[in-house]
Design an enzyme around this catalytic site. Sequence first.
Site, PDB file in Angstrom:
ATOM      1  N   ARG A  81      10.380 -10.566  13.970  1.00  0.00           N
ATOM      2  CA  ARG A  81       9.393 -10.916  12.944  1.00  0.00           C
ATOM      3  C   ARG A  81       9.790 -10.320  11.594  1.00  0.00           C
ATOM      4  O   ARG A  81      10.135  -9.153  11.502  1.00  0.00           O
ATOM      5  CB  ARG A  81       8.010 -10.389  13.353  1.00  0.00           C
ATOM      6  N   ASP A  90      -6.151 -10.927  25.542  1.00  0.00           N
ATOM      7  CA  ASP A  90      -5.308 -11.555  24.513  1.00  0.00           C
ATOM      8  C   ASP A  90      -5.583 -13.056  24.530  1.00  0.00           C
ATOM      9  O   ASP A  90      -5.834 -13.629  25.594  1.00  0.00           O
ATOM     10  CB  ASP A  90      -3.817 -11.289  24.786  1.00  0.00           C
ATOM     11  N   THR A 110      -1.851  -7.809  11.542  1.00  0.00           N
ATOM     12  CA  THR A 110      -2.356  -7.847  10.164  1.00  0.00           C
ATOM     13  C   THR A 110      -1.183  -8.225   9.247  1.00  0.00           C
ATOM     14  O   THR A 110      -0.597  -7.367   8.591  1.00  0.00           O
ATOM     15  CB  THR A 110      -2.959  -6.478   9.744  1.00  0.00           C
ATOM     16  N   VAL A 113       1.743  -3.010  20.035  1.00  0.00           N
ATOM     17  CA  VAL A 113       0.860  -1.848  19.970  1.00  0.00           C
ATOM     18  C   VAL A 113      -0.123  -1.821  21.138  1.00  0.00           C
ATOM     19  O   VAL A 113      -0.309  -0.800  21.797  1.00  0.00           O
ATOM     20  CB  VAL A 113       0.095  -1.859  18.612  1.00  0.00           C
ATOM     21  N   THR A 128      -3.137  -1.938  11.253  1.00  0.00           N
ATOM     22  CA  THR A 128      -2.901  -1.321   9.936  1.00  0.00           C
ATOM     23  C   THR A 128      -3.604  -2.151   8.862  1.00  0.00           C
ATOM     24  O   THR A 128      -3.417  -3.372   8.795  1.00  0.00           O
ATOM     25  CB  THR A 128      -1.391  -1.277   9.639  1.00  0.00           C
ATOM     26  N   ARG A 158       1.317 -14.879  27.183  1.00  0.00           N
ATOM     27  CA  ARG A 158       1.446 -13.417  27.216  1.00  0.00           C
ATOM     28  C   ARG A 158       0.662 -12.861  28.423  1.00  0.00           C
ATOM     29  O   ARG A 158       1.159 -11.988  29.129  1.00  0.00           O
ATOM     30  CB  ARG A 158       0.897 -12.851  25.895  1.00  0.00           C
ATOM     31  N   CYS A 179       5.758  -3.935   9.810  1.00  0.00           N
ATOM     32  CA  CYS A 179       5.005  -2.793   9.269  1.00  0.00           C
ATOM     33  C   CYS A 179       5.457  -2.382   7.866  1.00  0.00           C
ATOM     34  O   CYS A 179       4.749  -2.627   6.902  1.00  0.00           O
ATOM     35  CB  CYS A 179       5.144  -1.606  10.217  1.00  0.00           C
TER      36      CYS A 179
HETATM   37  N1  LIG Z   1       4.657  -3.190  15.951  1.00  0.00           N
HETATM   38  C1  LIG Z   1       4.560  -1.923  15.661  1.00  0.00           C
HETATM   39  O1  LIG Z   1       5.425  -1.141  15.975  1.00  0.00           O
HETATM   40  C2  LIG Z   1       3.340  -1.353  14.962  1.00  0.00           C
HETATM   41  C3  LIG Z   1       3.307   0.029  14.729  1.00  0.00           C
HETATM   42  C4  LIG Z   1       2.184   0.562  14.139  1.00  0.00           C
HETATM   43  C5  LIG Z   1       1.141  -0.287  13.757  1.00  0.00           C
HETATM   44  N2  LIG Z   1       1.224  -1.622  13.964  1.00  0.00           N
HETATM   45  C6  LIG Z   1       0.076  -2.453  13.595  1.00  0.00           C
HETATM   46  O2  LIG Z   1      -0.610  -2.788  14.786  1.00  0.00           O
HETATM   47  C7  LIG Z   1      -1.166  -4.107  14.686  1.00  0.00           C
HETATM   48  C8  LIG Z   1      -0.662  -4.960  15.831  1.00  0.00           C
HETATM   49  O3  LIG Z   1       0.734  -5.118  15.710  1.00  0.00           O
HETATM   50  P1  LIG Z   1       1.663  -5.619  16.897  1.00  0.00           P
HETATM   51  O4  LIG Z   1       3.053  -5.371  16.470  1.00  0.00           O
HETATM   52  O5  LIG Z   1       1.179  -5.079  18.189  1.00  0.00           O
HETATM   53  O6  LIG Z   1       1.368  -7.182  16.846  1.00  0.00           O
HETATM   54  P2  LIG Z   1       1.789  -8.261  17.960  1.00  0.00           P
HETATM   55  O7  LIG Z   1       1.897  -9.563  17.244  1.00  0.00           O
HETATM   56  O8  LIG Z   1       2.935  -7.756  18.771  1.00  0.00           O
HETATM   57  O9  LIG Z   1       0.552  -8.306  18.949  1.00  0.00           O
HETATM   58  C9  LIG Z   1      -0.703  -8.742  18.580  1.00  0.00           C
HETATM   59  C10 LIG Z   1      -1.325  -9.434  19.780  1.00  0.00           C
HETATM   60  O10 LIG Z   1      -2.652  -9.798  19.385  1.00  0.00           O
HETATM   61  C11 LIG Z   1      -2.936 -11.071  19.920  1.00  0.00           C
HETATM   62  N3  LIG Z   1      -4.018 -11.654  19.155  1.00  0.00           N
HETATM   63  C12 LIG Z   1      -3.982 -12.253  17.937  1.00  0.00           C
HETATM   64  N4  LIG Z   1      -5.223 -12.628  17.578  1.00  0.00           N
HETATM   65  C13 LIG Z   1      -6.043 -12.276  18.583  1.00  0.00           C
HETATM   66  C14 LIG Z   1      -7.446 -12.405  18.808  1.00  0.00           C
HETATM   67  N5  LIG Z   1      -8.227 -12.986  17.893  1.00  0.00           N
HETATM   68  N6  LIG Z   1      -7.953 -11.941  19.970  1.00  0.00           N
HETATM   69  C15 LIG Z   1      -7.155 -11.362  20.900  1.00  0.00           C
HETATM   70  N7  LIG Z   1      -5.827 -11.208  20.750  1.00  0.00           N
HETATM   71  C16 LIG Z   1      -5.287 -11.655  19.592  1.00  0.00           C
HETATM   72  C17 LIG Z   1      -1.624 -11.830  19.819  1.00  0.00           C
HETATM   73  O11 LIG Z   1      -1.602 -12.909  20.734  1.00  0.00           O
HETATM   74  C18 LIG Z   1      -0.610 -10.733  20.165  1.00  0.00           C
HETATM   75  O12 LIG Z   1      -0.290 -10.704  21.543  1.00  0.00           O
HETATM   76  C19 LIG Z   1      -0.786  -4.598  13.298  1.00  0.00           C
HETATM   77  O13 LIG Z   1      -1.821  -4.288  12.407  1.00  0.00           O
HETATM   78  C20 LIG Z   1       0.437  -3.771  12.960  1.00  0.00           C
HETATM   79  O14 LIG Z   1       0.609  -3.636  11.566  1.00  0.00           O
HETATM   80  C21 LIG Z   1       2.299  -2.158  14.583  1.00  0.00           C
END
Ligand SMILES: NC(=O)c1ccc[n+]([C@@H]2O[C@H](COP(=O)([O-])OP(=O)(O)OC[C@H]3O[C@@H](n4cnc5c(N)ncnc54)[C@H](O)[C@@H]3O)[C@@H](O)[C@H]2O)c1
Length: 426
Positions: A337, A32, A91, A14, A126, A37, A266
């Site tokens: 995942r 990050d 989340t 995201v 989310t 990464r 999700c």
């Molecule tokens: N993947 C999707 O398509 C999608 C779509 C809509 C909503 N979401 C929501 O968006 C959110 C993020 O999802 P994602 O898929 O991008 O996750 P992800 O795991 O791909 O990315 C999250 C990133 O956050 C970093 N991170 C973790 N803790 C951290 C911190 N304390 N400080 C800084 N960086 C930190 C991780 O290293 C990682 O690179 C979630 O709540 C998910 O439910 C995801």
Amino acid sequence: MSTPKIAVIGLGYVGLPLARLFATKYPVIGFDINEERIKELQSGTDSTLEVEDEILQQVLSDTPQMETGLYCTNQIENISDCNYYIVTVPTPVDHTNRPVLTPLYKSSETVGKVLKKGDVVIYESTVYPGVTEEECVPVLERISGLKFNEDFYVGYSPERINPGDKEHTVEKILKVTSGSTPEVGKQVDRLYASVITAGTHLAPSIKVAEAAKVIENSQRDINIAFVNELAKIFNLMGIDTNAVLEAAGTKWNFLPFKPGLVGGHCIGVDPYYLAQKAQEYGYHPEIILAGRRMNDGMGKYVASEVVKLMVQKDIKIKGSKMLVLGITFKENCPDVRNTKAVDVITNLKSYGAEIHIYDPWASKEEVNEEYGLQIVNQVPDEKFDTIVLAVAHKEFLNIDLRALLNENGVLYDVKGILKCKVEGRL
Ligand SMILES: NC(=O)c1ccc[n+]([C@@H]2O[C@H](COP(=O)([O-])OP(=O)(O)OC[C@H]3O[C@@H](n4cnc5c(N)ncnc54)[C@H](O)[C@@H]3O)[C@@H](O)[C@H]2O)c1
């Protein structure tokens, strides 16, 4: 609104596309905690494949001081002069399916350390309704010593992107926005509207925006659970489920959902966030949890159906050679995942079958680390008793499956893609 300098906290599926988009217009610092990464992004590569390397490289900056562009870092001092902080951290749920808010607390602590008067913190992760104001804001206040809605403000704008979907990219999806005061709501809305070409919808409150996101995914989960239930019923009755859905789909208001495995970050997770909060209010969410139970059980069901077909063909299960095509949680993306293809594999293994896995998208290292399974990225050059087409990757349509299958073998097509191919719908 003061000239935005935006920090995006969490550069995953995201955060990176969003940071890239804002970077076409504003100075953006991508932060990050994952050093690897940051290194890969600084070198101009995105292993999630959400942003093409060339597009990423066009916005990358090698200094945090720039007019527009993206600077990626794990150093907190680089985000100290930003005035917008957008949080896009994971989340997940724990092994008992309870929400885990630790990444939100930790990232709020990080932001709290650099928060200044007038700053706006926007959460995108989310969550269930209430997390932003009741869980994250207290952390921001405690760490920064600043007062909410006097010194700093918050917003919530859920993300709707779909991993691997190159058509509905972030700027092309209408974005729901919200703010902690009516004025801040408008400010957050203007910020997103300046880059989202599909437009924005300003929700009346943060809780409404939080609830809207979590029900979008819960609705999808429940609808898929319903067709999964139909598939089980029609399998027992010897009726072709896809044919039934196709016939019913000729009615204008019949919803076109397909049976399948519901995994990922999700849809298989978010309903548990809503369910948890509902239970705290003393309400037992029957439909939401029934949907989850149905979808979580589909891996086991697919495995038992495969075994049934093998028994019918007198194929000895123990020691049989099976090929599982695809291990990612969905087609044409490398995300493994919470993939339910692993449930199919684990269940088939429990019958004593010898499982081979081919996935051209997944990383061998990640699958091994996450699930202790070996996969190959090339089509195997041998024959199998059974092939399970678990994920609808586009590459699988071009494989000569007959050449891989023993004469009396079983082919189980979880998503029904071969039928669609034959009928020219793929
Ligand atoms: N993947 C999707 O398509 C999608 C779509 C809509 C909503 N979401 C929501 O968006 C959110 C993020 O999802 P994602 O898929 O991008 O996750 P992800 O795991 O791909 O990315 C999250 C990133 O956050 C970093 N991170 C973790 N803790 C951290 C911190 N304390 N400080 C800084 N960086 C930190 C991780 O290293 C990682 O690179 C979630 O709540 C998910 O439910 C995801």
